[in-house]
Scaffold this motif. Structure first.
Motif: not given
Length: 316
Positions: A110, A171-173, A144, A97-99, A104, A141
């Protein structure tokens, strides 16, 4: 209902876990992630991220602390997961889940939500390697860029043998922008049979109740809300009011003493300011005090300012 303290990179270290679990209300803590690339890490890395390993895998208040790993290679993650439990971690958590862009870019966190098959391979490798008595959990999450793979990702993680899945309902976004889309967790629950944990935008007991209702999920994970109101877990459990401001200042003083005397003293100024960025969401007094603290660099100056505020609050 289980209440879990979230891993917050650079904020919820072992000292913060100690402080918050002493206040009470938590069933489990998850560490900041340990980055796994292409080697089996030495024991000292695990104990640096999780000093609680030297205390039976628990905080001094007795709350279990589970080591979290982040990476993309199933075999290296599995080897390091085994090492974590051998060192005393009561299970392993996997971070999907890390954004953070840096994470990334190196195919961690994520970004793996774009690769359903890889999620399955990672969880399966770790689950197969770690003795059955130890839980293997994961955190995701909703996706993405979008939610097109949400249900497939959750199903892959569950079918790979995960013991529990925490869902940060964005979401990551979406980043950390409100709202959190808790009803998505209810959709996931219809697809998987493993225990779920709802995470995102829980700032008070009313948020927790609404989250549990919309997510159809009693288990929750607290992150930023736990820093904004240090007794949030207890408030959710018992309906207690927010901790009075003088008590918060006493907590800040105790935390300061631990931080400065510990091996992370050089980060103290940044960490205390970061904590204040959350406290001011709940306490108007914190916003005023933050204005004084933000220009200070020396630990001694920050401590003196906090002490002055504490004395003032006690005589107010």
């Amino acid at each position: 209902m289980k209440i879990i303290l979230a891993p917050m990179e650079g904020v919820v270290d072992h000292l913060m876990r100690d402080m918050l679990t002493r206040i009470g209300g938590y069933d489990l803590c998850i560490t900041e992630f340990i980055r796994i690339v292409d080697q089996k890490l030495p024991a000292r890395v695990f104990t640096r991220f999780c000093p609680e390993l030297q205390n039976g895998g628990k905080t001094f208040a007795g709350t279990p602390v589970r080591v979290q790993l982040l990476g993309q290679d199933p075999n290296w993650l599995a080897e390091n997961a085994v090492r974590a439990v051998e060192l005393g971690s009561p299970g392993v958590d996997l971070n999907f889940g890390c954004p953070a862009k840096t994470v990334n870019k190196s195919r961690g966190g994520a970004v793996l939500l774009k690769e359903t098959e890889q999620l399955y391979l990672i969880v399966k490798a770790v689950r197969d390697a770690v003795p059955a008595a130890f839980p293997v959990s994961a955190k995701i999450r909703l996706g993405y860029d979008d939610t097109s793979l949400t249900l497939a990702n959750a199903a892959a993680i569950a079918s790979a043998g995960a013991s529990m899945l925490t869902v940060h309902a964005r979401t990551k976004s979406d980043g950390y922008r409100p709202p959190a889309y808790w009803p998505w967790i209810a959709k996931i629950k219809q697809q998987v049979s493993i225990p779920l944990v709802a995470n995102g935008e829980i700032w008070n007991a009313a948020d927790a109740a609404l989250c549990q209702q919309q997510a159809n999920c009693s288990n929750i994970m607290l992150g930023r809300g736990a820093l904004a109101m240090p007794n949030l877990a207890q408030s959710i459990r018992t309906g207690a009011a927010a901790m009075p401001w003088p008590q918060v200042l006493e907590l800040l003083m105790r935390y300061s003493e631990f931080e400065i005397s510990g091996d992370k003293g050089q980060y103290y100024a940044n960490r205390i300011k970061q904590w204040f960025s959350y406290l001011k969401l709940q306490y108007p007094q914190a916003a005023d005090l933050f204005q004084q603290l933000r220009v200070l660099r020396k630990s001694s100056d920050i401590l003196a300012t906090l002490n002055q505020a504490l004395l003032h609050s006690q005589h107010a």
